[in-house]
Design an enzyme around this catalytic site. Structure first.
Site, PDB file in Angstrom:
ATOM      1  CE1 TYR A   1      41.778  38.845  47.956  1.00 56.39           C
ATOM      2  CE2 TYR A   1      40.399  38.536  45.950  1.00 56.39           C
ATOM      3  CZ  TYR A   1      40.887  38.174  47.152  1.00 56.39           C
ATOM      4  OH  TYR A   1      40.377  37.133  47.442  1.00 56.39           O
TER       5      TYR A   1
ATOM      6  CE1 TYR B   1      30.762  44.789  54.096  1.00 53.56           C
ATOM      7  CE2 TYR B   1      31.434  43.793  51.929  1.00 53.56           C
ATOM      8  CZ  TYR B   1      30.529  44.581  52.513  1.00 53.56           C
ATOM      9  OH  TYR B   1      29.340  44.273  52.158  1.00 53.56           O
TER      10      TYR B   1
END
Lengths: 149, 395
Positions: free
Chosen positions: B291, B339
């Site tokens: 993450y 992204y």
């Protein structure tokens, strides 16, 4: 102990976002009216607790009391805000937010300020000793902040 | 004593996500949820009629899984609205794998959608509401008066401490953003696809010292879903299964001021739990999805998951270990930094990990990826959950 150091916000500053008062923390906030820093303790564990709770986070016991704090601390971590995190600090950026370790064994989020004007990240370092100061709040309470000792 | 009975008992059999290089998606959150559920089920060769387990954690109302199940017209026998922020979906996978391994449900859907970017532009606020009990929050009482910029300020505190304690540099943190962006140049669906340099990161505006804008994740719309079932049933389905080999979870605090040690996260617990269950070590990971809410998040997690020793994260990442061709290809979609990042990125970590194991990633495919790690972080370094996935060869 020396006289409490009161550092008002700049004249044209908006009010800080007002901290609500949770039931367990009423003694903490009441003490700030006279610029006194008190910390909650569990009498069973003989350990300090912050933030104040209705039960001890070590033993879940309820034999709790507030005791005066030394009013000193050490900077554990810090960050300079280049713009305000909320409207309560509008016009006061840049300013420094820090985690301060108190000798009682608890950690507080707070601001590092100075009676001499704005404080930036270049003016304070992790590990610096600090002492508590007070910014008046509109309802008569004071917000605990810290200055370099 | 590690219970390894869950190892490989369940598998992810369907994945889908909705993102856009514009950062914005058309449609309501509910419509996006339905879209990715339909696509993930179709990816698996299943239908909504097969679903008897539902996992979701955001809702405009008061009970996330009830309201979504009602909307979908299903009556699940396993329900889960666990909300830990960005790591919710790794935790959902853990819970789903446990439930499936015990026969408590057969086909589980984990779903998430949010449209903070387009909602903000429409003046409808950013993130969806989170239902809560009456009364002041500890954050309002003890943190918000100090006006820390959130969430970047909390992570900045952790970065400041890591730098102080271990000599980690802004350049080392920037390297993580550079390598993640290199992956994004190979993903035509990524929001940011232009390569960047360390100087670019350091020249970008400070958001909360010592973190720069390019150390921080995006704010985009996005949606994702994964479908799980038993590995036995998975072998009859459309795509190669991604076996759930190991899972682990640990949360340590909700507010950053309550984090016990700003240089060590609950991943130091969740990672070893997951590796022990999987019977694997960090050296076995072929591709990692870690993450990246902020560059410091990745650095802390690499240390806590055991890819390098505590305090050595800066030196570990400095030579491009996370980049294409590096020893630990990481955040191959372009991550939350490049992204997409609709508020909670954990579902996209799982989707990319599965696609890598299936060999579906085109130019950014990591050759021969057999074992993938997806690690979710939620709150302000608060809630950690590690998922280790493997191909059929790892069974």
């Amino acid at each position: 102990m020396s006289e409490p150091l009161v550092i008002p916000a700049p004249d044209d500053a908006p009010d800080r976002q007002q901290p609500p008062i949770s039931p367990a923390a009423e003694p903490f906030w009441d003490a700030t009216r006279s610029c006194s820093l008190v910390i909650q303790w569990c009498r069973s564990c003989e350990r300090a607790i912050h933030f104040p709770r209705e039960a001890c986070p070590s033993c879940l016991g309820t034999d709790l009391e507030f005791r005066p704090a030394a009013g000193t601390g050490t900077v554990y971590a810090l960050s300079e805000m280049p713009s305000p995190g909320n409207a309560g600090m509008k016009g006061r950026a840049p300013y420094v937010v820090a985690l301060v370790d108190l000798p009682e064994g608890v950690r507080m989020l707070s601001s590092i300020v100075s009676a001499d004007g704005p404080v930036g990240a270049a003016d304070v370092a992790i590990g610096d000793p600090v002492r508590v100061a007070w910014e008046p709040l509109p309802d008569g309470r004071h917000l605990p902040v810290f200055v370099r000792a | 004593m590690v219970d390894r009975s869950m190892r490989g008992a369940a598998a992810i059999v369907g994945v889908a996500d909705a993102v856009s290089p514009t950062g914005e998606l058309d449609g309501t959150v509910r419509a996006l949820e339905v879209q990715v559920i339909r696509e993930a089920l179709d990816d698996a060769g299943l239908t909504i009629a097969d679903v008897d387990g539902l996992f979701t954690c955001t809702t405009p109302g008061w009970a996330a899984s009830l309201e979504l199940a009602e909307y979908l017209g299903i009556a699940p026998r396993w329900t889960d609205s666990t909300q830990t922020g960005g790591s919710s979906f790794e935790i959902h996978v853990q819970h789903a794998a446990a439930a499936i391994s015990l026969g408590l449900c057969d086909v589980a859907v984990v779903v998430y959608a949010a449209t903070p970017r387009s909602s903000f532009k429409k003046g409808a606020g950013g993130y969806t509401s989170r239902q809560s009990l009456p009364g002041p929050t500890p954050s309002a009482e003890w943190e918000q008066p100090y006006a820390m910029r959130m969430p970047m300020g909390a992570y900045a505190l952790a970065a400041s401490r890591h730098m102080h304690q271990f000599g980690t540099t802004a350049e080392q943190l920037a390297q993580i953003a550079v390598d993640t962006r290199t992956w994004a140049t190979m993903n035509p669906r990524a929001r940011l696809q232009d390569p960047i340099t360390i100087d670019d990161v350091l020249a970008s505006p400070v958001q909360a010292s010592p973190l720069h804008k390019l150390d921080c994740c995006l704010v985009t719309d996005g949606a994702g879903a994964v479908v799980l079932t038993s590995t036995e049933r998975a072998r009859t389905l459309r795509k190669p299964p991604a076996l759930v080999l190991g899972t682990g979870t640990c949360h340590t605090h909700a507010m950053i001021s309550e984090m016990p040690d700003l240089t060590t996260t609950g991943a130091a617990v969740s990672g070893p739990l997951a590796f022990a269950q999987a019977g694997l070590t960090p050296a076995d990971i072929d591709v990692a999805q870690i993450y990246d809410s902020f560059t410091i998040t990745v650095l802390l997690l690499l240390e806590d998951l055991g890819f390098c020793a505590k305090g050595e994260g800066g030196a570990y990442v400095a030579d491009g270990v996370l980049a294409p061709g590096g020893a630990l290809p990481a955040n191959t979609s372009g991550g939350g930094l490049a992204y997409t990042h609709p508020g909670m990125f954990g579902i996209f970590l799982l989707v990319e990990a599965v696609r890598q194991l299936r060999g579906e990633c085109g130019p950014r495919q990591v050759a021969g990826a057999e074992v993938a790690l997806a690690h979710g972080s939620g709150g302000v370094l608060s809630a950690m959950s590690t998922t280790i996935l493997g191909t059929e060869a790892t069974a």
